[in-house]
Design a protein around this motif. Structure first.
Motif, PDB file in Angstrom:
ATOM      1  N   PHE A   1       0.834  -1.204   0.000  1.00 47.44           N
ATOM      2  CA  PHE A   1       0.000   0.000   0.000  1.00 47.44           C
ATOM      3  C   PHE A   1       0.866   1.249   0.000  1.00 47.44           C
ATOM      4  O   PHE A   1       0.567   2.234  -0.690  1.00 47.44           O
TER       5      PHE A   1
ATOM      6  N   SER B   1       0.878   4.046  -2.846  1.00 50.56           N
ATOM      7  CA  SER B   1       0.560   5.420  -2.442  1.00 50.56           C
ATOM      8  C   SER B   1       1.618   6.400  -2.912  1.00 50.56           C
ATOM      9  O   SER B   1       1.296   7.460  -3.480  1.00 50.56           O
TER      10      SER B   1
ATOM     11  N   LEU C   1      -5.717   1.767   6.231  1.00 53.24           N
ATOM     12  CA  LEU C   1      -4.656   0.843   5.845  1.00 53.24           C
ATOM     13  C   LEU C   1      -3.283   1.171   6.411  1.00 53.24           C
ATOM     14  O   LEU C   1      -2.369   0.363   6.285  1.00 53.24           O
TER      15      LEU C   1
END
Length: 432
Positions: A46, A50, A215
């Motif tokens: 993640f 990102s 997250l």
């Protein structure tokens, strides 16, 4: 191969390994202090996604520079300034915002900066003149510096024996974002105009802001400092760590050469023998992805052998990539070969530099990253301006000569540091 690549400064390498071993022991004895939460693979991926989505905001403009120049009636040099200002804004944002990662809860800090990035993208989308666009570009670059809150966050979460690999994975996301930004903006810009690119990017920032809340773990600060004290401590870290100063200088040379190429590529592709537009310029981002995919391998090499040897090899390879580009850049095969080698080598040097500095002071990783990345993006901003200037003066040959000169300077600085470390070791032996 040059002597300074065969004979590494063993004393400095041993010192850096000693620091890393000390940090590893600290992590084992005080996991509650050094690592705020266990690191899951899903979190690493993640973070990689990102930073790729966020950093793309800075680079959407490069394949669109010709279209932006036509919209606001800018010269090539003025269009290059637009690209430079977003990178200069990143350097500013890294100085002002990234150090806060050591004294603020990181997830909240990331959320605030993502909201700022959304507003900046909207301002670029609705720009009505060149001055408005330039101011919005600075703000966009400053808020995009949030990616450099993610990186030390990932390094904190990672155990020391995996740090190079984790940093390499997140850095892969960053470089893929830089490269695919060109593909994304070139494709959409050719069909819907350059403003549509930034409008869609604003929507993606809002989505990312929502996902971050679910997250990413919370990460409480380890130190308590005033903002003024925090900024003063950056200067202290810069004076204290020779490895940080060297990595910052070499990182600036890597990104200067990288930005000079990518800022001017669209102008090369619009001229004979290519006659291509922004869409094809964007597709070259797909070519560069091969370099980004090598980052975890570079991180593993840095974990095993130490990061400094990888930095020296990367310097040589970037120099060789510009030799390929000046000799064969007017042919499609030669241009692709040069792009592949350039992107891989710059990524290798960047990952190795960051792995190196993150081992110096675990409690100050955000500030260490600030020093390094301010210099890194300052080098990129200079490369964007000098690349456009070199193109105006001497075309493609001028750009390549600029890249060769920058990397020759980097190799000289690296070799002088190698000799200085060797001389220091000899003096120490004599004194003993």
């Amino acid at each position: 191969m040059p002597e300074y690549i065969r004979e590494w400064p063993q004393q400095q390498i041993d010192q850096e390994r000693t620091v890393q071993q000390s940090n590893s022991r600290l992590e084992r004895e005080h996991p509650d202090v050094v690592s705020p939460a266990p690191l899951r693979d899903a979190t690493v991926w993640f973070m990689a996604i990102s930073v790729g989505v966020i950093v793309a905001n800075i680079y959407y403009a490069q394949p669109l520079l010709a279209d932006i120049a036509r919209t606001f009636r800018l010269t090539v040099t003025q269009a290059g300034t637009v690209a430079m200002l977003s990178q200069a804004g990143s350097a500013l944002g890294m100085f002002l915002f990234v150090p806060l990662g050591d004294v603020r809860e990181r997830r909240s800090l990331i959320s605030v900066l993502l909201l700022g990035a959304t507003v900046s993208l909207v301002l670029v989308t609705i720009a009505i003149n060149a001055l408005w666009l330039m101011v919005a570009s600075v703000a966009l670059g400053a808020t995009a510096a949030v990616v450099h809150v993610f990186l030390p966050f990932a390094a904190d979460l990672a155990p020391s024996h995996r740090r190079g690999r984790v940093v390499g994975t997140v850095m892969s996301g960053l470089l893929i974002g830089i490269l695919l930004a060109r593909t994304f903006s070139g494709f959409l810009g050719a069909r819907f105009g350059w403003r549509a690119v930034y409008a869609i990017a604003a929507g993606m920032m809002l989505l990312l802001l929502i996902f971050v809340q679910f997250l990413l773990p919370r990460s409480e600060p380890r130190v308590r400092l005033s903002y003024a004290g925090l900024l003063r401590s950056i200067a202290h870290l810069f004076r204290e760590h020779q490895a940080l100063r060297e990595s910052a200088l070499l990182g600036a040379t890597f990104f200067c050469a990288f930005s000079a190429f990518w800022t001017t590529l669209i102008f090369l592709l619009e001229t004979p023998p290519y006659h291509y537009g922004s869409q094809v310029a964007g597709l070259f981002g797909l070519v560069g992805m091969a370099g980004a995919l090598g980052a975890p391998l570079v991180g593993r090499f840095a974990d095993r052998r130490g990061p400094r040897p990888a930095i020296g090899i990367a310097l040589v390879l970037v120099f060789l990539s510009y030799l390929i580009l000046i000799a064969f850049g007017k042919s499609l095969v030669g241009l692709i070969a040069g792009v592949l080698l350039l992107d891989f080598s710059v990524q290798a040097g960047h990952v190795s530099n960051q792995t190196r500095i993150y081992g110096l002071a675990p409690e100050a990783r955000s500030r260490l990253n600030t020093v390094y990345m301010v210099c890194y993006f300052a080098g990129g901003a200079i490369g964007s301006v000098l690349g456009a200037w070199s193109w105006r003066l001497a075309g493609w040959s001028g750009v390549c000569c600029l890249g060769l000169s920058v990397m020759a300077f980097g190799l000289l600085a690296f070799s002088r540091s190698t000799r200085a470390n060797r001389q220091d070791r000899q003096v120490a032996l004599v004194n003993d």
